[in-house]
Design a protein around this motif. Structure first.
Motif, mmCIF file in Angstrom:
data_model
loop_
_atom_site.group_PDB
_atom_site.id
_atom_site.type_symbol
_atom_site.label_atom_id
_atom_site.label_comp_id
_atom_site.label_asym_id
_atom_site.label_seq_id
_atom_site.Cartn_x
_atom_site.Cartn_y
_atom_site.Cartn_z
ATOM 1 N N MET A 188 6.938 10.823 1.305
ATOM 2 C CA MET A 188 8.362 10.974 1.021
ATOM 3 C C MET A 188 8.557 11.877 -0.200
ATOM 4 S SD MET A 188 9.629 7.584 -1.082
ATOM 5 C CE MET A 188 8.932 6.286 -0.080
ATOM 6 N N ASP A 189 9.724 12.460 -0.265
ATOM 7 C CA ASP A 189 10.099 13.229 -1.441
ATOM 8 C C ASP A 189 10.621 12.262 -2.488
ATOM 9 O OD1 ASP A 189 11.075 14.894 -3.365
ATOM 10 O OD2 ASP A 189 12.567 15.874 -2.096
ATOM 11 N N THR A 190 9.830 11.979 -3.503
ATOM 12 C CA THR A 190 10.219 10.990 -4.510
ATOM 13 C C THR A 190 11.193 11.550 -5.540
ATOM 14 O OG1 THR A 190 8.298 11.524 -5.893
ATOM 15 C CG2 THR A 190 8.033 9.761 -4.257
ATOM 16 N N SER A 191 11.539 12.827 -5.419
ATOM 17 C CA SER A 191 12.409 13.453 -6.420
ATOM 18 C C SER A 191 13.874 13.431 -6.024
ATOM 19 C CB SER A 191 11.982 14.911 -6.649
ATOM 20 O OG SER A 191 12.234 15.685 -5.493
ATOM 21 N N ASN A 192 14.182 12.979 -4.835
ATOM 22 C CA ASN A 192 15.571 13.071 -4.373
ATOM 23 C C ASN A 192 15.914 11.867 -3.506
ATOM 24 O OD1 ASN A 192 18.113 14.218 -4.003
ATOM 25 N ND2 ASN A 192 17.473 15.279 -2.133
ATOM 26 N N ARG A 193 15.640 10.666 -4.026
ATOM 27 C CA ARG A 193 15.908 9.448 -3.271
ATOM 28 C C ARG A 193 16.950 8.603 -3.999
ATOM 29 N NH1 ARG A 193 12.774 9.824 1.525
ATOM 30 N NH2 ARG A 193 12.900 7.557 1.724
ATOM 31 N N THR A 194 17.512 7.670 -3.251
ATOM 32 C CA THR A 194 18.322 6.617 -3.843
ATOM 33 C C THR A 194 17.613 5.319 -3.530
ATOM 34 O OG1 THR A 194 20.351 7.895 -3.516
ATOM 35 C CG2 THR A 194 20.587 5.541 -3.982
ATOM 36 N N VAL A 195 17.076 4.664 -4.570
ATOM 37 C CA VAL A 195 16.099 3.598 -4.411
ATOM 38 C C VAL A 195 16.639 2.294 -4.967
ATOM 39 C CG1 VAL A 195 13.705 2.903 -4.881
ATOM 40 C CG2 VAL A 195 14.306 5.343 -4.768
ATOM 41 N N PHE A 196 16.513 1.225 -4.183
ATOM 42 C CA PHE A 196 16.768 -0.123 -4.691
ATOM 43 C C PHE A 196 15.450 -0.868 -4.734
ATOM 44 C CE2 PHE A 196 17.770 -4.681 -3.573
ATOM 45 C CZ PHE A 196 18.124 -5.048 -4.870
ATOM 46 N N ILE A 197 15.098 -1.408 -5.913
ATOM 47 C CA ILE A 197 13.870 -2.184 -6.067
ATOM 48 C C ILE A 197 14.247 -3.604 -6.440
ATOM 49 C CG2 ILE A 197 11.612 -2.347 -7.140
ATOM 50 C CD1 ILE A 197 11.796 0.568 -7.900
ATOM 51 N N ALA A 198 14.010 -4.531 -5.529
ATOM 52 C CA ALA A 198 14.263 -5.950 -5.797
ATOM 53 C C ALA A 198 13.065 -6.524 -6.539
ATOM 54 C CB ALA A 198 14.482 -6.703 -4.484
ATOM 55 N N GLY A 199 13.284 -6.999 -7.760
ATOM 56 C CA GLY A 199 12.202 -7.543 -8.563
ATOM 57 C C GLY A 199 11.574 -6.496 -9.454
ATOM 58 N N ALA A 200 12.413 -5.751 -10.173
ATOM 59 C CA ALA A 200 11.898 -4.628 -10.966
ATOM 60 C C ALA A 200 12.255 -4.735 -12.438
ATOM 61 C CB ALA A 200 12.426 -3.304 -10.406
ATOM 62 N N THR A 201 12.451 -5.950 -12.932
ATOM 63 C CA THR A 201 12.782 -6.099 -14.353
ATOM 64 C C THR A 201 11.544 -6.097 -15.246
ATOM 65 O OG1 THR A 201 12.852 -8.502 -14.063
ATOM 66 C CG2 THR A 201 14.959 -7.308 -13.945
ATOM 67 N N THR A 209 0.747 6.061 -11.577
ATOM 68 C CA THR A 209 0.527 7.486 -11.305
ATOM 69 C C THR A 209 -0.112 7.663 -9.933
ATOM 70 O OG1 THR A 209 0.337 8.074 -13.643
ATOM 71 C CG2 THR A 209 -0.705 9.554 -12.055
ATOM 72 N N GLU A 210 -1.123 6.866 -9.645
ATOM 73 C CA GLU A 210 -1.809 6.971 -8.354
ATOM 74 C C GLU A 210 -0.873 6.582 -7.211
ATOM 75 O OE1 GLU A 210 -6.177 5.783 -6.424
ATOM 76 O OE2 GLU A 210 -5.624 5.079 -8.447
ATOM 77 N N VAL A 211 -0.069 5.541 -7.436
ATOM 78 C CA VAL A 211 0.877 5.108 -6.396
ATOM 79 C C VAL A 211 1.887 6.206 -6.090
ATOM 80 C CG1 VAL A 211 2.809 3.543 -5.907
ATOM 81 C CG2 VAL A 211 0.646 2.639 -6.785
ATOM 82 N N MET A 212 2.463 6.818 -7.122
ATOM 83 C CA MET A 212 3.475 7.849 -6.896
ATOM 84 C C MET A 212 2.888 9.063 -6.189
ATOM 85 S SD MET A 212 6.299 6.500 -7.881
ATOM 86 C CE MET A 212 7.424 7.913 -7.849
ATOM 87 N N GLU A 213 1.655 9.368 -6.470
ATOM 88 C CA GLU A 213 1.003 10.471 -5.764
ATOM 89 C C GLU A 213 0.859 10.149 -4.273
ATOM 90 O OE1 GLU A 213 -2.659 11.021 -7.828
ATOM 91 O OE2 GLU A 213 -1.743 12.160 -9.481
ATOM 92 N N LEU A 214 0.480 8.912 -3.964
ATOM 93 C CA LEU A 214 0.326 8.513 -2.571
ATOM 94 C C LEU A 214 1.678 8.435 -1.864
ATOM 95 C CD1 LEU A 214 -2.392 5.742 -3.052
ATOM 96 C CD2 LEU A 214 -2.704 7.947 -1.901
ATOM 97 N N LEU A 215 2.688 7.903 -2.545
ATOM 98 C CA LEU A 215 4.029 7.847 -1.954
ATOM 99 C C LEU A 215 4.580 9.239 -1.680
ATOM 100 C CD1 LEU A 215 5.774 5.022 -4.027
ATOM 101 C CD2 LEU A 215 5.354 5.000 -1.563
ATOM 102 N N GLY A 216 4.167 10.205 -2.479
ATOM 103 C CA GLY A 216 4.696 11.555 -2.355
ATOM 104 C C GLY A 216 4.137 12.351 -1.201
ATOM 105 N N THR A 217 3.176 11.804 -0.477
ATOM 106 C CA THR A 217 2.641 12.515 0.682
ATOM 107 C C THR A 217 3.595 12.375 1.865
ATOM 108 O OG1 THR A 217 1.342 10.593 1.368
ATOM 109 C CG2 THR A 217 0.275 12.179 -0.091
#
Length: 253
Positions: free
Chosen positions: A1-14, A203-211
């Motif tokens: 996914m393109d992580t630079s242009n999303r609208t994201v809701f994260i439940a449990g992110a405090t 960092t590793e997660v965001m790289e994998l999500l960005g594929t």
């Protein structure tokens, strides 16, 4: 996914992994809504610039209110991350553990389902989007000290697989984030020297999500030994090693 242009809701992110990923998505250019139970932490994050919403994933009314609030303020929502979870040690020789088991299933498994159900119609209506469920390496390689946690995460894995199959053709991706032990607090880092450093993990997660396409499973290098233990023939040995933690239960020494 393109992580630079999303609208994201994260439940449990405090806090922890969820908060670090919220900050990473925001730094990449995405709009992020942080959900959580602790209003004091939500207030701090609002001051940091995040949109926030109270949510208790064990309470259907709370989930529905959070959905309505998020979609009212962010009708273009395209990414939902189900991060909420609890980890509770249990002594299965003591029937009193059942309360912890109920809480764990209600939060980790049923809470995940409640959040997904709340937002799936919106995403189907858009014809595109991503759902990120969160399991654990413990879902594939049990940690006997936390048996219901392992069961709940194995359940979320199976549910994610079924969800992906049922949403095929709708334009919605389903990706499963599978964390190993991550040093989300100084205490955890001290108690588990093998835990991954939070920033490096993110960092590793965001790289994998960005594929593209988004992988079905987000597997950092540090979780591969858990994910593939049965295939690699190391499962029994590793479970035996992890069983040594049972000695920390009261009356087991």
């Amino acid at each position: 996914m393109d992580t630079s242009n999303r609208t994201v809701f994260i439940a449990g992110a405090t806090s922890g992994i969820g908060l670090e990923l919220a900050r990473r998505f925001a730094a990449a250019g995405s709009a992020v809504v942080v959900g959580g139970r602790r209003t004091d932490l939500l207030g701090q994050l609002a001051a940091e610039g995040f949109a926030t919403v109270p949510i208790d994933v064990t309470d259907q009314d709370s989930v529905d209110r959070a959905r309505d609030t998020v979609l009212h303020g962010h009708p273009g929502l395209d990414t939902v991350v189900t991060m909420s979870g609890v980890m509770i040690p249990e002594d299965l020789r003591d029937p009193a553990h059942f309360g912890a088991a109920e809480r764990t299933i209600d939060t980790n498994l049923l809470g995940t389902i409640r959040v997904i159900d709340a937002f799936t119609p919106h995403l189907i209506g858009r014809g595109t989007g991503t759902i990120v469920t969160v399991t654990s390496g413990i879902g594939f390689l049990p940690f006997p000290l936390m048996p219901t946690y392992a069961a709940s995460k194995a359940g979320v894995h199976a549910y994610s697989e079924a969800l992906r199959a049922q949403l095929d053709g709708t334009g919605i991706e389903v990706s499963e984030l599978v964390p190993p032990a991550v040093a989300t607090t100084p205490e955890l880092a001290q108690s588990n020297p093998h835990a991954l450093e939070l920033a490096a993990y993110a960092t590793e997660v965001m790289e994998l999500l960005g594929t593209d396409p988004t992988p079905h499973e987000i597997l950092v290098k540090g979780v591969l030994m858990h994910r593939w233990a049965e295939r690699d023939g190391t499962y029994d040995e590793l479970v035996a090693q992890r069983s040594q933690a049972l000695a920390t239960l009261p009356g087991r020494r």
